[in-house]
Design a protein around this motif. Structure first.
Motif, PDB file in Angstrom:
ATOM      1  N   PHE A 112      34.398  30.072  40.570  1.00  0.00           N
ATOM      2  CA  PHE A 112      35.632  29.368  40.955  1.00  0.00           C
ATOM      3  C   PHE A 112      36.571  30.332  41.684  1.00  0.00           C
ATOM      4  CE2 PHE A 112      34.928  26.030  37.529  1.00  0.00           C
ATOM      5  CZ  PHE A 112      34.828  24.982  38.431  1.00  0.00           C
ATOM      6  N   MET A 113      36.638  31.549  41.194  1.00  0.00           N
ATOM      7  CA  MET A 113      37.457  32.580  41.829  1.00  0.00           C
ATOM      8  C   MET A 113      36.983  32.833  43.253  1.00  0.00           C
ATOM      9  SD  MET A 113      39.916  34.819  41.237  1.00  0.00           S
ATOM     10  CE  MET A 113      40.555  36.352  41.874  1.00  0.00           C
ATOM     11  N   GLN A 114      35.680  32.940  43.438  1.00  0.00           N
ATOM     12  CA  GLN A 114      35.144  33.173  44.782  1.00  0.00           C
ATOM     13  C   GLN A 114      35.483  32.012  45.715  1.00  0.00           C
ATOM     14  OE1 GLN A 114      30.826  33.194  45.239  1.00  0.00           O
ATOM     15  NE2 GLN A 114      30.984  34.818  46.772  1.00  0.00           N
ATOM     16  N   SER A 115      35.388  30.799  45.225  1.00  0.00           N
ATOM     17  CA  SER A 115      35.715  29.623  46.030  1.00  0.00           C
ATOM     18  C   SER A 115      37.167  29.654  46.486  1.00  0.00           C
ATOM     19  CB  SER A 115      35.444  28.351  45.214  1.00  0.00           C
ATOM     20  OG  SER A 115      35.800  27.197  45.937  1.00  0.00           O
ATOM     21  N   ALA A 116      38.080  29.969  45.548  1.00  0.00           N
ATOM     22  CA  ALA A 116      39.503  30.026  45.891  1.00  0.00           C
ATOM     23  C   ALA A 116      39.790  31.140  46.891  1.00  0.00           C
ATOM     24  CB  ALA A 116      40.343  30.211  44.634  1.00  0.00           C
ATOM     25  N   LEU A 117      39.137  32.289  46.726  1.00  0.00           N
ATOM     26  CA  LEU A 117      39.349  33.403  47.656  1.00  0.00           C
ATOM     27  C   LEU A 117      38.887  33.034  49.053  1.00  0.00           C
ATOM     28  CD1 LEU A 117      38.157  36.285  45.306  1.00  0.00           C
ATOM     29  CD2 LEU A 117      40.469  36.003  46.208  1.00  0.00           C
ATOM     30  N   MET A 118      37.743  32.379  49.162  1.00  0.00           N
ATOM     31  CA  MET A 118      37.274  31.930  50.471  1.00  0.00           C
ATOM     32  C   MET A 118      38.286  30.958  51.090  1.00  0.00           C
ATOM     33  SD  MET A 118      34.461  33.290  51.526  1.00  0.00           S
ATOM     34  CE  MET A 118      32.929  34.087  51.005  1.00  0.00           C
ATOM     35  N   GLY A 119      38.879  30.110  50.258  1.00  0.00           N
ATOM     36  CA  GLY A 119      39.886  29.186  50.768  1.00  0.00           C
ATOM     37  C   GLY A 119      41.116  29.894  51.285  1.00  0.00           C
ATOM     38  N   ALA A 135      45.324  28.737  43.155  1.00  0.00           N
ATOM     39  CA  ALA A 135      44.071  28.424  42.459  1.00  0.00           C
ATOM     40  C   ALA A 135      43.314  29.688  42.073  1.00  0.00           C
ATOM     41  CB  ALA A 135      43.188  27.532  43.333  1.00  0.00           C
ATOM     42  N   ALA A 136      43.438  30.748  42.881  1.00  0.00           N
ATOM     43  CA  ALA A 136      42.753  32.003  42.570  1.00  0.00           C
ATOM     44  C   ALA A 136      43.298  32.651  41.306  1.00  0.00           C
ATOM     45  CB  ALA A 136      42.885  32.978  43.750  1.00  0.00           C
ATOM     46  N   LEU A 137      44.533  32.326  40.941  1.00  0.00           N
ATOM     47  CA  LEU A 137      45.150  32.922  39.751  1.00  0.00           C
ATOM     48  C   LEU A 137      44.554  32.370  38.466  1.00  0.00           C
ATOM     49  CD1 LEU A 137      47.414  34.571  38.340  1.00  0.00           C
ATOM     50  CD2 LEU A 137      48.928  32.595  38.700  1.00  0.00           C
ATOM     51  N   ILE A 138      44.154  31.109  38.467  1.00  0.00           N
ATOM     52  CA  ILE A 138      43.734  30.443  37.232  1.00  0.00           C
ATOM     53  C   ILE A 138      42.462  31.060  36.642  1.00  0.00           C
ATOM     54  CG2 ILE A 138      43.042  28.232  36.216  1.00  0.00           C
ATOM     55  CD1 ILE A 138      44.860  26.889  38.327  1.00  0.00           C
ATOM     56  N   PRO A 139      41.367  31.178  37.411  1.00  0.00           N
ATOM     57  CA  PRO A 139      40.159  31.766  36.796  1.00  0.00           C
ATOM     58  C   PRO A 139      40.333  33.219  36.384  1.00  0.00           C
ATOM     59  CG  PRO A 139      39.839  31.392  39.158  1.00  0.00           C
ATOM     60  CD  PRO A 139      41.103  30.695  38.772  1.00  0.00           C
ATOM     61  N   ILE A 140      41.054  34.008  37.167  1.00  0.00           N
ATOM     62  CA  ILE A 140      41.211  35.418  36.796  1.00  0.00           C
ATOM     63  C   ILE A 140      42.079  35.537  35.544  1.00  0.00           C
ATOM     64  CG2 ILE A 140      43.286  36.022  38.114  1.00  0.00           C
ATOM     65  CD1 ILE A 140      40.049  38.074  37.937  1.00  0.00           C
ATOM     66  N   TYR A 141      43.024  34.625  35.370  1.00  0.00           N
ATOM     67  CA  TYR A 141      43.845  34.645  34.156  1.00  0.00           C
ATOM     68  C   TYR A 141      42.977  34.401  32.919  1.00  0.00           C
ATOM     69  CZ  TYR A 141      47.038  33.059  30.526  1.00  0.00           C
ATOM     70  OH  TYR A 141      47.695  32.894  29.331  1.00  0.00           O
ATOM     71  N   PHE A 142      42.106  33.390  32.985  1.00  0.00           N
ATOM     72  CA  PHE A 142      41.264  33.083  31.826  1.00  0.00           C
ATOM     73  C   PHE A 142      40.200  34.146  31.601  1.00  0.00           C
ATOM     74  CE2 PHE A 142      42.977  28.765  32.469  1.00  0.00           C
ATOM     75  CZ  PHE A 142      43.384  28.514  31.175  1.00  0.00           C
ATOM     76  N   THR A 242      38.322  42.978  36.554  1.00  0.00           N
ATOM     77  CA  THR A 242      39.023  44.061  37.239  1.00  0.00           C
ATOM     78  C   THR A 242      38.469  44.265  38.637  1.00  0.00           C
ATOM     79  OG1 THR A 242      39.359  45.160  35.097  1.00  0.00           O
ATOM     80  CG2 THR A 242      39.731  46.475  37.072  1.00  0.00           C
ATOM     81  N   MET A 243      37.150  44.189  38.783  1.00  0.00           N
ATOM     82  CA  MET A 243      36.530  44.315  40.106  1.00  0.00           C
ATOM     83  C   MET A 243      37.003  43.203  41.041  1.00  0.00           C
ATOM     84  SD  MET A 243      32.587  45.198  39.137  1.00  0.00           S
ATOM     85  CE  MET A 243      32.093  46.724  38.345  1.00  0.00           C
ATOM     86  N   LEU A 244      37.070  41.981  40.529  1.00  0.00           N
ATOM     87  CA  LEU A 244      37.558  40.873  41.352  1.00  0.00           C
ATOM     88  C   LEU A 244      39.010  41.088  41.751  1.00  0.00           C
ATOM     89  CD1 LEU A 244      35.984  37.834  39.464  1.00  0.00           C
ATOM     90  CD2 LEU A 244      35.491  38.511  41.819  1.00  0.00           C
ATOM     91  N   LEU A 245      39.831  41.544  40.810  1.00  0.00           N
ATOM     92  CA  LEU A 245      41.240  41.796  41.086  1.00  0.00           C
ATOM     93  C   LEU A 245      41.427  42.873  42.147  1.00  0.00           C
ATOM     94  CD1 LEU A 245      42.829  41.720  37.524  1.00  0.00           C
ATOM     95  CD2 LEU A 245      43.651  40.401  39.475  1.00  0.00           C
ATOM     96  N   ALA A 246      40.819  44.029  41.921  1.00  0.00           N
ATOM     97  CA  ALA A 246      41.044  45.173  42.803  1.00  0.00           C
ATOM     98  C   ALA A 246      40.229  45.084  44.077  1.00  0.00           C
ATOM     99  CB  ALA A 246      40.697  46.468  42.058  1.00  0.00           C
ATOM    100  N   GLY A 247      38.989  44.571  43.971  1.00  0.00           N
ATOM    101  CA  GLY A 247      38.121  44.554  45.132  1.00  0.00           C
ATOM    102  C   GLY A 247      38.460  43.486  46.141  1.00  0.00           C
ATOM    103  N   ILE A 248      38.919  42.318  45.653  1.00  0.00           N
ATOM    104  CA  ILE A 248      39.126  41.193  46.566  1.00  0.00           C
ATOM    105  C   ILE A 248      40.522  40.586  46.449  1.00  0.00           C
ATOM    106  CG2 ILE A 248      38.155  39.040  47.428  1.00  0.00           C
ATOM    107  CD1 ILE A 248      35.603  39.681  45.832  1.00  0.00           C
ATOM    108  N   MET A 249      40.973  40.290  45.227  1.00  0.00           N
ATOM    109  CA  MET A 249      42.187  39.487  45.067  1.00  0.00           C
ATOM    110  C   MET A 249      43.416  40.151  45.657  1.00  0.00           C
ATOM    111  SD  MET A 249      43.659  37.682  41.628  1.00  0.00           S
ATOM    112  CE  MET A 249      45.093  36.591  41.698  1.00  0.00           C
TER     113      MET A 249
END
Length: 492
Positions: A112-119, A135-142, A242-249
């Motif tokens: 879901f995070m990847q989908s939001a980032l692409m958006g 929308a990208a905030l919701i999956p990373i929060y959980f 953490t990788m999703l946060l720092a690498g992409i988000m």
């Protein structure tokens, strides 16, 4: 329609994973992420280097208000869609030696995070951008709140409040820009980002719009002094998050600076841009000094990321073509390097149950593969010539130095300080006498090695032949610079 597939495929796969909690969940997630990688590489390989948006779609969303589902890939978003497509399967693969409760939910949130980032990186409508940004905030929060460390609840709540607070300012700015566009049939205005570029706002209006956007994006990156949520969130989150946060988000914030602030508020940048650069440079030096003092590997890498992001933001606000090119290239390079460094910390923690540098040492005696991969990625982060970090940092420093010699010199400390804290981390963790925790340290498994191999290939590919990537962004960057200059002149 390729853009639509990049956005929808991870989300649809995530919905299926929510219904699956079997032993094959991670394999299904990895397979889906690889398909997304193939789509991103196909987009990159077939992209025509020009200033136009390609592979797009455009459908009515709220016709009565003129809001549309419109997205596409141009030279500015191309590298970020590629980065997202490449990193997510590697992040999924990095979990193969770990056990997570409710794996279906865990991997679904990652997709879901990847989908939001692409958006976020492909949206051509302002409100669609805002939708995916939130929308990208919701999956990373959980991910952080459900699988994080002991202090995960207060830390993730702080992160949530910070980002929601900043996003409200962006929403206000978008609503204001929407009502400034000419009304069409049915009294509907336009929320197309390209129509925001055509607005001729007053100097005072540009000033507050600049700050509304800047606060939202500065929190997401983060830039000093909006960074206080970052270190604790990075440390308490599970390493994949953490990788999703720092690498992409965090790239969403830098991308927002380029996509909104530069073309929409050129006079606002003339007034407040130097303040933004000064804050960014303060973050470079401050983050580096704090990183030098850290004993926890994960926290050290978090402050390192904070420092590097400050340089990218300063390059953007330099309003030079080299600065913008450097920011785009460095976003790709930083994503590769920081994911590699966090994975190194995770590998070490999984075998020693500690990230404290004073409890490590002598690891290199039994780990030739880990030592080589760690060294290569670390040197890329240090910006050694012929590695991926060099070309981006060189262009960024050139851009900032062209803007202001003194700020350029101060920003240059990122290279010196970076070498200090990263080489120190490498030396303390890998060399010296072994400790009770590292005496029986095992080298990388096959799946762990396959996480590092693509990262190392990119470190050298970008360092030796950066033109592969720069030629894709040059027309879009040149067009944006031309547009910014023309808009600024017409407003005076």
């Amino acid at each position: 329609m390729l853009t639509l597939a990049l956005i929808l495929f991870p989300a649809l796969t995530a919905c299926l994973l929510l219904l699956t909690n079997s032993g094959t969940t991670r394999q299904l997630a990895f397979g889906a992420a690889l398909i997304e990688t193939a789509l991103a590489i196909y987009a990159f390989s077939t992209f025509t280097p020009n200033a136009t948006s390609q592979f797009g779609f455009d459908y009515p969303w709220i016709p009565s208000l003129g809001i549309r589902l419109s997205a596409g890939i141009d030279g500015i978003s191309l590298l970020l869609t590629l980065l997202t497509g490449i990193l997510v399967p590697l992040i999924v693969l990095s979990t193969f030696n770990r056990a997570y409760e409710r794996p279906g939910t865990f991997y679904a949130l990652m997709l879901f995070m990847q989908s939001a980032l692409m958006g976020v990186f492909t949206a051509r409508d302002g409100f669609l951008f805002y939708f995916f940004f939130e929308a990208a905030l919701i999956p990373i929060y959980f991910l952080a709140a459900m699988w994080g460390g002991a202090n995960r609840i207060p830390v993730t709540f702080k992160f949530f409040i910070y980002t929601i607070f900043g996003s409200l300012f962006m929403l206000l700015a978008l609503v204001y820009l929407y009502y400034q566009t000419p009304a069409t049939t049915g009294s509907a205005h336009s929320s197309a980002i390209i129509d925001f570029y055509k607005l001729k706002l007053s100097a005072s209006a540009q000033g507050w719009v600049f700050w509304a956007f800047f606060i939202a994006f500065a929190i997401k990156m983060p830039v000093f002094p909006f960074h206080t949520w970052q270190p604790d969130t990075y440390v308490e989150s599970p390493t994949p998050a953490t990788m999703l946060l720092a690498g992409i988000m965090l790239k969403m914030g830098i991308y927002g600076l380029i996509r909104f602030i530069l073309p929409v508020t050129p006079i606002g940048i003339e007034t407040w841009g130097q303040t933004a650069i000064i804050l960014s440079v303060i973050g470079i030096v401050y983050g580096s000094i704090i990183a030098i003092r850290q004993r926890d590997m994960k926290r050290l890498i978090a402050y390192s990321s904070f420092s590097h992001v400050g340089l990218m933001a300063a390059g953007v606000f330099s309003q030079t073509e080299t600065g913008l090119q450097g920011a785009l290239i460095q976003m790709l390079a930083h994503g590769v390097n920081v994911v590699g460094l966090f994975f190194v910390a995770d590998v070490i923690y999984s075998r020693t149950d500690t990230r404290q540098l004073d409890q490590l040492g002598g690891i290199t005696r039994t780990t030739p593969k880990l030592t080589v991969y760690f060294m290569i990625i670390m040197l890329g982060s240090v910006a050694l010539p012929l590695t991926n970090g060099f070309i981006g940092e060189f262009l960024l420093l050139h851009g900032v130095y062209s803007y202001n010699h003194y700020l350029g010199l101060a920003a240059g400390f990122t290279i010196i300080f970076g070498a200090v804290y990263l080489l120190r981390m490498f030396q303390k963790a890998m060399f010296g006498p072994t400790t009770a925790r590292t005496e029986s340290f095992a080298d990388l498994t096959l799946s762990e090695s396959w996480v590092f191999v693509p990262l190392v290939v990119l470190v050298f590919w970008m360092g030796v032949y950066p033109q592969t990537f720069m030629k894709m962004t040059e027309p879009a960057v040149a067009n944006l610079m031309k547009y910014i200059g023309t808009t600024a002149i017409s407003m005076k």
